[in-house]
Write an enzyme that holds these catalytic residues in place. Structure first.
Site: not given
Ligand code: GLU
Length: 468
Positions: A246-248, A250
């Site tokens: 996920s973006k969170r 990285g």
């Protein structure tokens, strides 16, 4: 099996952040369609109006184009098919395959709580489901109903998942799914079914987060007299720390990789191996991938993203790329760094010199800066500190030797050798001051190649400035 015209689709929801792992779900159905001379369709599942964005759609479409995942149909937007879904809902109600349910939110919640207290699985109890001989409650006033699908009672849904093997889910596990909301808008699983049927999809290759939806989708499909497609549910892609991507934590989007100087063929090769294999082949062309692709070789366990491997693959592709093409691909990166590739050494030559040590196009461009920066202006202190006095005579001889050399790597190499022998010096003792004189750094590729690229005249000019 009789001849079947294969049709696959990639059906992303354009919500949130589209990372590399998401595009793997496009790659496999694309490859399967291409391998079988079938069709590949892009369907944008944008019915979640609050979370869908045009930006995410753009990232998907651009990313696919960049990787060369060409479409036969689409993009088809679900929001443009709402009338069609409404039409099928009406047909189902008319045919007795679906029914209006007037249970209010409050009643549903109450039912759920009661079931939880009794340690039962929360599910709709079929209150409004018409059955022969059953009397339905009186329709409450002012309540708009949802429409529910009459899920079969008893028996089970069985399918042979091309990745996970046989899966069987009892119909008792499935309650009557809401297919239309009170305002008449269709719900997610229903749209997927109508689309897969209308689009004559033969193989659904998608993430395994949809396994739970599959029995519901199969039941609706059968009610509509459709033949369910083959399902292949892909295990998730985990990040390098073993968590869901996920973006969170990285994850990067395809665009990020493009900006960082990755080649699309390296990304495609990398993604292909992220959950699929062909013997021990690690590096292969797009054509080979299509040629070899089959559902049988899809991995059954989660694939793990490995940034180092991707970088290594990119390096391999850069090393082996045609240098002219590589130079073209590197130009935008060079321009971003302020390099005017039209002025100074031949850019193709520069890229040819740098590519073997670079992992990304950005690294090539960074290396190229050396050749397009103005000649350094050394102060006398800098010269004194970096060019030992004892080496100055050798430098002077080198200037003369270069002046008389053919402009080639071999000839420059020979000029160095001759000067080194005369002055009893080792290569670094001369090469380091030369590098410093030319570029004000001692970090450069092999000095003879550097001289070829920089050009003899320019090199002599720069060297002369430090020995006079
Ligand atoms: N829209 C779904 C998703 O992005 C995929 C649905 C499907 O492939 O059936 O997860």
């Amino acid at each position: 099996m009789p001849f079947m015209h294969i049709r696959t689709r990639f059906a992303p929801s354009p919500t949130g952040f589209i990372h590399l792992g998401n595009l793997r779900s496009a790659l496999y159905p694309w490859a399967f369609a291409r391998h079988n001379q079938g069709d590949f369709i892009l369907r944008i599942e944008d019915t979640d109006l609050e979370r869908s964005t045009q930006e995410a759609v753009d990232v998907i479409i651009e990313g696919m184009a960049w990787l060369g995942l060409d479409l036969d149909e689409g993009p088809i937007y679900q929001m443009q098919r709402i009338d069609r879904y409404r039409e099928v809902i009406q047909q189902m109600v008319d045919a007795g395959l679906a029914y209006p349910c007037y249970m209010s939110e409050a009643e549903l919640n109450q039912l759920r709580e009661q079931q939880m207290t009794n340690k039962e699985k929360p599910r709709y109890n079929g209150l409004w489901r018409p059955e022969p001989g059953k009397t339905l409650p009186a329709i409450p006033e002012g309540v708009l109903p949802v429409i529910r699908f009459k899920n079969p009672i008893g028996g089970s849904v069985i399918w042979e998942d091309a990745v996970k093997g046989q899966i069987e889910i009892s119909n008792d596990e499935l309650d009557d799914l809401v297919i239309a909301r009170p305002d008449g808008t269709p719900t997610y699983n229903f749209c997927v079914v109508v689309d897969d049927l209308d689009m004559k999809i033969t193989h659904v290759i998608r993430g395994d987060d949809h396994v739970n939806n599959t029995p519901r989708q199969i039941n609706i499909m059968r009610a509509l007299n459709g033949t369910p497609p083959v399902y292949a549910h892909l295990p998730t892609v985990l990040n390098d720390a073993g968590e869901k991507m996920s973006k969170r934590n990285g994850a990067m989007s395809v665009r990020d990789y493009q900006k960082a100087g990755y080649l699309p063929e390296a990304i495609l090769n990398y993604l292909a191996r992220l959950g699929w294999s062909h013997g021990d082949a690690e590096i292969f062309t797009k054509e080979q991938f299509v040629d070899w692709f089959d559902l049988e070789s899809l991995g059954r366990s989660p694939a793990q993203h490995n940034p180092e491997k991707l970088l290594w693959l990119n390096h391999q592709y850069i090393q082996n790329a045609d240098v002219g093409r590589l130079a073209e691909a590197t130009k935008p990166f060079a321009h971003q760094l302020g390099i005017d590739t039209e002025r100074g050494p031949d850019f193709v030559q520069v890229v040819g010199l740098l590519k073997d040590r670079a992992n990304t196009l950005l690294e090539i461009a960074e290396g190229a800066k050396l050749f397009y920066s103005p000649a350094p202006c050394h102060s006398s202190e800098q010269i004194a500190a970096n060019i030992p006095e004892a080496v100055a005579p050798a430098l002077k001889d080198l200037i003369d030797a270069l002046r008389n050399s053919e402009p080639s790597k071999e000839a420059y190499g020979a000029a160095f050798k001759q000067v080194l022998a005369k002055h009893q010096l080792k290569m670094p003792a001369l090469a380091m001051p030369v590098r410093y004189a030319l570029f004000a750094t001692t970090q450069t590729p092999a000095i003879d190649s550097v001289l070829v690229v920089l050009g003899k005249d320019e090199a002599i000019q720069r060297l002369t400035k430090v020995v006079l």
